[in-house]
Design an enzyme around this catalytic site. Sequence first.
Site: not given
Length: 467
Positions: A117, A136, A138, A143, A298, A357, A361-362, A443
């Site tokens: 993603r 970024e 993923n 998700s 990253k 950064k 992740e998360g 989002r």
Amino acid sequence: MLNEVLMNTALIKDLADVAKDAALLQGVLMRAQETLVSYAPFTLFPTPVPKAVFLQALAVQTHYNTLVDRISQDSEFLQEALASTIEVDDFTARLFRIHQQILKEGRSQSIVLGLNRSDFMLDQKDGQAASLKQIEINTIAASFGGLSSQTPDLHRLVLKVAGRLEESRRILNNNPAAGLAGGIAKAWELYGSERAVIMFLVEENQRNIFDHRYVENELWKRNIRTIRRRFEDVSKTGTLDDNKNLFVDGQEVAVVYFRNGYMPQNYMSEQSWDTRLLMERSRAVKCPDISTHLAGTKKVQQVLARPGVLERFFPGQPQVVEQIRATFAGLYTLDMGPEGDTTVEMALAEPDKFVLKPQREGGGNNIYGSEICQVLEGMKDSTERMAYILMDKIHPRPVQNYLLRQDAPLKVSNCLSELGVFGAYVRQGKEMVMNECVGHLLRTKSSEHSDGGVAAGVAVLDNPLLI
């Protein structure tokens, strides 16, 4: 046959979990108390997004799929890109050691499955036209492909009830769950064993389980069996046979789909790391395999932004390079030396222009504003800074909306949005068998929050309303 199933207590437990979640998915519900299961947080109305920029994001995703795959095959590049990071970041170093061990032993599987993603924001600072900038990519546990497949009808209904029929027709169909499952199914098919299962590697307590279940259900529609297991489960019952086929609880695993394993706290013991290595050594298709996992760090993103680096992966394809590079925000190294020193000085002088950064992740890990100064002042002369990169801060245009959360007051908020685009690819040997953009995710969060996703409790699910 049924009596045998009834006597199998482990199977009954799995079936019960699946049945309960399937009932929720299908709307087979009774209100046992005021709130048994909460809705996922979402915006009351869809957010306007310029059509041209949205289409640009979709168009560039297949190039990002190709880029990630080519990076994962270039061990020399990964070694060079991550050399400074693995000196100071233990988590990335542990992953990299597994990568090196697999290279030394030789990969057991030529099938590669990537479910990615790419996350973008629309940069609109100083009244300029919106430009697409990547936040970024993923490459592990990307998700909300499942839940974002369900939100279009939600916003269509809201708009219809609000008397906005024309706008309701502009909400796009979107089914990333089917597209992600299509990639998994293709890898399963190429693996070549109808009795083999797809294993979702999951956490002990999964708040976002329904996101998984939508993808699982798409696989069951294709009559492909899925199981859910934790690191601990695989540690206890996982084995490799002489051909390096992976068996868990006696079941052959065709594909390991990682929905866990992307944060240090996911590896609760040395056994967890041993289990990751066991799976990487196996003939099962890993999504992602260890090199693809590293390709999403990253630091790799920052190195790709250097002049001439993209050309390494797209020789003789200047148009592709231009398309990808146009989405890059400013990215800066914090390695030791004059270039990194300049980055530190730049960040300390104007911290509000940047995001610091770490290799995590998360959601909820990035550092903003005055906190950048606090963090950098403490490590500006230390190699510790090499575990981070610096990125230009993106300035999307705020819009007003209502963010609907369980037990939260209903009030209008100034909101910022982030567009995610899902990609799925499958390669067998040198042949790219599948390379597709399979859906999107929007989002949205209140502008008072700098960082954080839906799972982190800050952002909510949304839909783009193309304008």
